[in-house]
Design an enzyme around this catalytic site. Structure first.
Site, PDB file in Angstrom:
ATOM      1  N   ASN A  22       0.809  -1.223   0.000  1.00 35.91           N
ATOM      2  CA  ASN A  22       0.000   0.000   0.000  1.00 35.91           C
ATOM      3  C   ASN A  22       0.842   1.272   0.000  1.00 35.91           C
ATOM      4  OD1 ASN A  22      -2.180  -1.622  -0.113  1.00 35.91           O
ATOM      5  ND2 ASN A  22      -2.907  -1.240   1.988  1.00 35.91           N
ATOM      6  N   CYS A  38     -15.506  -3.932  -5.166  1.00 38.26           N
ATOM      7  CA  CYS A  38     -14.883  -5.262  -5.124  1.00 38.26           C
ATOM      8  C   CYS A  38     -15.549  -6.043  -4.012  1.00 38.26           C
ATOM      9  CB  CYS A  38     -13.381  -5.164  -4.952  1.00 38.26           C
ATOM     10  SG  CYS A  38     -12.879  -4.586  -3.347  1.00 38.26           S
ATOM     11  N   ASP A  46      -7.455  -4.133   7.228  1.00 33.24           N
ATOM     12  CA  ASP A  46      -6.709  -5.155   6.484  1.00 33.24           C
ATOM     13  C   ASP A  46      -6.183  -6.265   7.391  1.00 33.24           C
ATOM     14  OD1 ASP A  46      -7.239  -3.622   4.308  1.00 33.24           O
ATOM     15  OD2 ASP A  46      -5.211  -2.858   4.032  1.00 33.24           O
TER      16      ASP A  46
HETATM   17  C1  LIG Z   1      -3.971   0.247  -2.111  1.00 36.78           C
HETATM   18  C2  LIG Z   1      -4.370   0.669  -0.745  1.00 36.78           C
HETATM   19  O1  LIG Z   1      -3.696   1.462  -0.117  1.00 36.78           O
HETATM   20  N1  LIG Z   1      -5.447   0.085  -0.239  1.00 36.78           N
HETATM   21  C3  LIG Z   1      -5.850   0.379   1.113  1.00 36.78           C
HETATM   22  C4  LIG Z   1      -6.658   1.661   1.121  1.00 36.78           C
HETATM   23  O2  LIG Z   1      -7.752   1.490   0.216  1.00 36.78           O
HETATM   24  P1  LIG Z   1      -8.619   2.762  -0.214  1.00 36.78           P
HETATM   25  O3  LIG Z   1      -7.714   3.916  -0.415  1.00 36.78           O
HETATM   26  O4  LIG Z   1      -9.478   2.339  -1.346  1.00 36.78           O
HETATM   27  O5  LIG Z   1      -9.491   2.949   1.080  1.00 36.78           O
HETATM   28  P2  LIG Z   1     -10.215   4.268   1.588  1.00 36.78           P
HETATM   29  O6  LIG Z   1      -9.550   4.709   2.838  1.00 36.78           O
HETATM   30  O7  LIG Z   1     -10.314   5.232   0.475  1.00 36.78           O
HETATM   31  O8  LIG Z   1     -11.667   3.706   1.913  1.00 36.78           O
HETATM   32  C5  LIG Z   1     -12.192   3.637   3.192  1.00 36.78           C
HETATM   33  C6  LIG Z   1     -13.691   3.796   3.158  1.00 36.78           C
HETATM   34  O9  LIG Z   1     -14.021   5.055   2.607  1.00 36.78           O
HETATM   35  C7  LIG Z   1     -14.955   4.918   1.555  1.00 36.78           C
HETATM   36  N2  LIG Z   1     -14.678   5.952   0.527  1.00 36.78           N
HETATM   37  C8  LIG Z   1     -13.426   6.113   0.047  1.00 36.78           C
HETATM   38  C9  LIG Z   1     -13.145   7.052  -0.921  1.00 36.78           C
HETATM   39  C10 LIG Z   1     -14.202   7.852  -1.398  1.00 36.78           C
HETATM   40  O10 LIG Z   1     -14.023   8.716  -2.272  1.00 36.78           O
HETATM   41  N3  LIG Z   1     -15.448   7.668  -0.893  1.00 36.78           N
HETATM   42  C11 LIG Z   1     -15.717   6.736   0.074  1.00 36.78           C
HETATM   43  O11 LIG Z   1     -16.856   6.593   0.500  1.00 36.78           O
HETATM   44  C12 LIG Z   1     -14.693   3.517   1.022  1.00 36.78           C
HETATM   45  O12 LIG Z   1     -15.796   3.007   0.319  1.00 36.78           O
HETATM   46  C13 LIG Z   1     -14.407   2.756   2.299  1.00 36.78           C
HETATM   47  O13 LIG Z   1     -15.595   2.369   2.922  1.00 36.78           O
HETATM   48  O14 LIG Z   1      -7.116   1.909   2.447  1.00 36.78           O
HETATM   49  C14 LIG Z   1      -7.996   0.906   2.973  1.00 36.78           C
HETATM   50  C15 LIG Z   1      -8.464   1.348   4.335  1.00 36.78           C
HETATM   51  O15 LIG Z   1      -7.432   1.369   5.232  1.00 36.78           O
HETATM   52  C16 LIG Z   1      -7.274  -0.438   3.009  1.00 36.78           C
HETATM   53  O16 LIG Z   1      -8.178  -1.436   3.371  1.00 36.78           O
HETATM   54  C17 LIG Z   1      -6.676  -0.781   1.654  1.00 36.78           C
HETATM   55  O17 LIG Z   1      -5.810  -1.883   1.769  1.00 36.78           O
HETATM   56  C1  LIG Z   2      -8.117  -4.134   0.577  1.00 36.13           C
HETATM   57  C2  LIG Z   2      -6.827  -4.221   0.279  1.00 36.13           C
HETATM   58  O1  LIG Z   2      -6.238  -3.723  -0.845  1.00 36.13           O
HETATM   59  P1  LIG Z   2      -6.907  -2.909  -2.041  1.00 36.13           P
HETATM   60  O2  LIG Z   2      -7.294  -1.557  -1.523  1.00 36.13           O
HETATM   61  O3  LIG Z   2      -5.772  -2.759  -3.019  1.00 36.13           O
HETATM   62  O4  LIG Z   2      -8.067  -3.711  -2.547  1.00 36.13           O
HETATM   63  C3  LIG Z   2      -5.860  -4.890   1.193  1.00 36.13           C
HETATM   64  O5  LIG Z   2      -4.642  -4.687   1.004  1.00 36.13           O
HETATM   65  O6  LIG Z   2      -6.287  -5.629   2.094  1.00 36.13           O
END
Ligand SMILES: CC(=O)N[C@H]1[C@@H](OP(=O)(O)OP(=O)(O)OC[C@H]2O[C@@H](n3ccc(=O)[nH]c3=O)[C@H](O)[C@@H]2O)O[C@H](CO)[C@@H](O)[C@@H]1O
Ligand SMILES: C=C(OP(=O)(O)O)C(=O)O
Length: 453
Positions: free
Chosen positions: A23, A119, A307
């Site tokens: 990440n 996903c 995670d």
């Molecule tokens: C590649 C990477 O770094 N992946 C990590 C990143 O994913 P990722 O960056 O996708 O996770 P986010 O922190 O953005 O998402 C957290 C929550 O916020 C919500 N959300 C997010 C963006 C947005 O524009 N609107 C919204 O509603 C998502 O649906 C989710 O419920 O952080 C997550 C939370 O720690 C981890 O599980 C993932 O492993």
């Molecule tokens: C949810 C994960 O990754 P991603 O945001 O890339 O799907 C993860 O690393 O557990």
């Protein structure tokens, strides 16, 4: 079909080495787009399918790169003419490809990136990313599955995120590095991976302060250049091995683990009766006695990481008594539990929480991973299950774990990775023993090759 086959019953003992963080490396690879002068050199890059996918995306965008897998380093050159379009083919493989949007917009003033979609763990909208770009002056259009962002000039702004989204923080931070004036982003994510990205951006000539707190301030600069950076250690991989050691019992040193990054997990392990010791060599996990039940709630950092939720529920199921897990980050991240039920786990889901009734006497079964952490969790349950556990859908495991089964084998686990036809088991006990011995011998060859290199 590729499977992990685990024969339960061994404790884990020894030392395990952890890779660079998935990440952290993914957004840092995307940050290379911002360097209009000089090359980027990244060290301690984990060899993961997600890294290959991000490399493919960068290739399509005309970033030249070379991945030296033996030395775990990537050299990137984005000084030529870049393309601004990231097609669905790549973005659908990996949601994290969306973090190319901010750097493309900043560098080229235009980007067209396929919508990432949800996903298995949730719908995962990107509204916060887009809101941030709009605040910086970009025009966003969504059409035919693509997001088109354009801005002749990005201008610094004050942005408040409704939720501390990791991806939105990274994307907006990167876009703001080349904006005119100052950007202040409030309620940002505070994960160690955000700090790693900010460190890289600053090495590239950006002016980012406050990463790791809830407000980040970015003073825009005219251009950025390449730099050299070593990716931080993967706290989730480290945490996964901590939990594996606690589930199976034994004495495992997680080499060079940064205790600070895994504080919320470590405090729960201690509450359950696991011994955790910080030494100069890393973090040592020992478990000899029965475990106490605990309540855990996932939260953005520095809360308990989502995670680690799936792996943690396996440990909670092993504890004596009823534990509680509440998942607040993603709306659908309990899919591994249905598979654990096949292994005789007993639990009750109530909305976003689950009551886990321990101690579980897991029985081996064929189980399917629904996402990457589910894959690790199912294999960990297999370590203490009676008989053989077969885990399928290993494409998820490969997204985030390098040499997972080799590392567990080195600690004493009886685990092999094989190809078996669907719905057919080809390994009996004698064949398993033979395959295990063969794979153990291959591990030794691998260690020798790596040492020689
Ligand atoms: C590649 C990477 O770094 N992946 C990590 C990143 O994913 P990722 O960056 O996708 O996770 P986010 O922190 O953005 O998402 C957290 C929550 O916020 C919500 N959300 C997010 C963006 C947005 O524009 N609107 C919204 O509603 C998502 O649906 C989710 O419920 O952080 C997550 C939370 O720690 C981890 O599980 C993932 O492993
Ligand atoms: C949810 C994960 O990754 P991603 O945001 O890339 O799907 C993860 O690393 O557990």
């Amino acid at each position: 079909m590729e499977k992990l086959i685990v024969r339960g019953g061994q404790t884990l003992n020894g030392t395990v080495e952890i890779e660079g963080a998935k990440n952290a490396v993914l957004p840092i690879l995307a940050a290379s787009i911002l360097a209009s002068k000089g090359q980027m050199v990244l060290d301690n890059v984990p060899i993961l399918s997600d890294v290959f996918t991000m490399n493919e995306v960068l290739n399509v965008l005309q970033v030249n790169l070379e991945f030296n897998q033996l030395h775990k380093s990537i050299v990137l050159d984005a000084t030529g003419k870049l393309s601004s379009e990231a097609p669905l083919e790549y973005v659908s493989k990996m949601r994290a490809s969306i973090v190319v949007l901010g750097p493309l917009l900043a560098r080229l003033g235009h980007a067209r990136v396929a919508m990432p979609g949800g996903c298995a763990i949730g719908t995962r909208p990107i509204d916060l990313h887009l809101k941030g770009f709009e605040a910086l002056g970009a025009t966003i259009k969504q059409h035919a599955g693509y997001i088109e962002a354009s801005a002749p000039k990005l201008v610094g702004s004050h942005i408040y995120l409704d939720f501390p989204s990791v991806g939105a923080t990274q994307n907006i931070m990167m876009a703001a590095t080349l904006a005119e004036g100052t950007t202040v982003i409030e309620n940002v994510a505070r994960e160690p991976e955000i700090v790693d990205l900010a460190n890289v951006l600053n090495k590239m000539g950006a002016k980012v302060v406050g990463a790791g707190t809830d407000t980040v301030r970015i003073e825009g600069v005219k251009s950025l250049h390449g730099c050299r950076h070593s990716i931080i250690q993967d706290r989730i991989e480290a945490g996964t091995f901590m939990v594996a050691a606690a589930v199976a019992g034994g004495d495992v040193l997680i080499k060079d683990a940064i205790k600070e990054h895994n504080k919320p997990l470590i405090s729960k392990l201690e509450e359950m009766g696991v011994q955790v010791k910080e030494t100069d060599a890393g973090v040592r996990i020992k478990r000899r006695q029965a475990l106490k039940p605990v309540s855990v709630k996932t939260m953005p950092h520095p809360g308990f990481p989502t995670d680690m939720q799936a792996q943690m529920t396996v440990l909670q199921l092993v504890a004596t008594g009823t534990s509680l897990m509440t998942e607040t980050v993603f709306e659908n991240r309990f899919m591994h539990l249905e598979e654990l039920r096949r292994m005789d786990a007993d639990y009750k889901i109530e909305g976003r929480s689950v009551l886990l009734y321990g101690p579980t006497k897991f029985n081996g079964a064929e189980v399917a991973a629904s996402d990457l952490r589910a894959a690790a969790a199912l294999a960990i349950a297999g370590l203490v299950a009676k008989g053989y556990t077969r885990v399928v859908n290993l494409q998820y495991l490969d997204r985030g774990y390098y040499h997972f089964q080799q590392k567990l084998r080195a600690l004493g686990a009886e685990i092999v990775r094989v190809t078996e036809p669907a719905n057919q088991e080809i390994l009996n006990e004698a064949a398993f023993n033979k395959e295990l011995a063969y794979q153990q011998a291959q591990d030794q060859d691998l260690t020798v090759t790596v040492k020689q290199a």
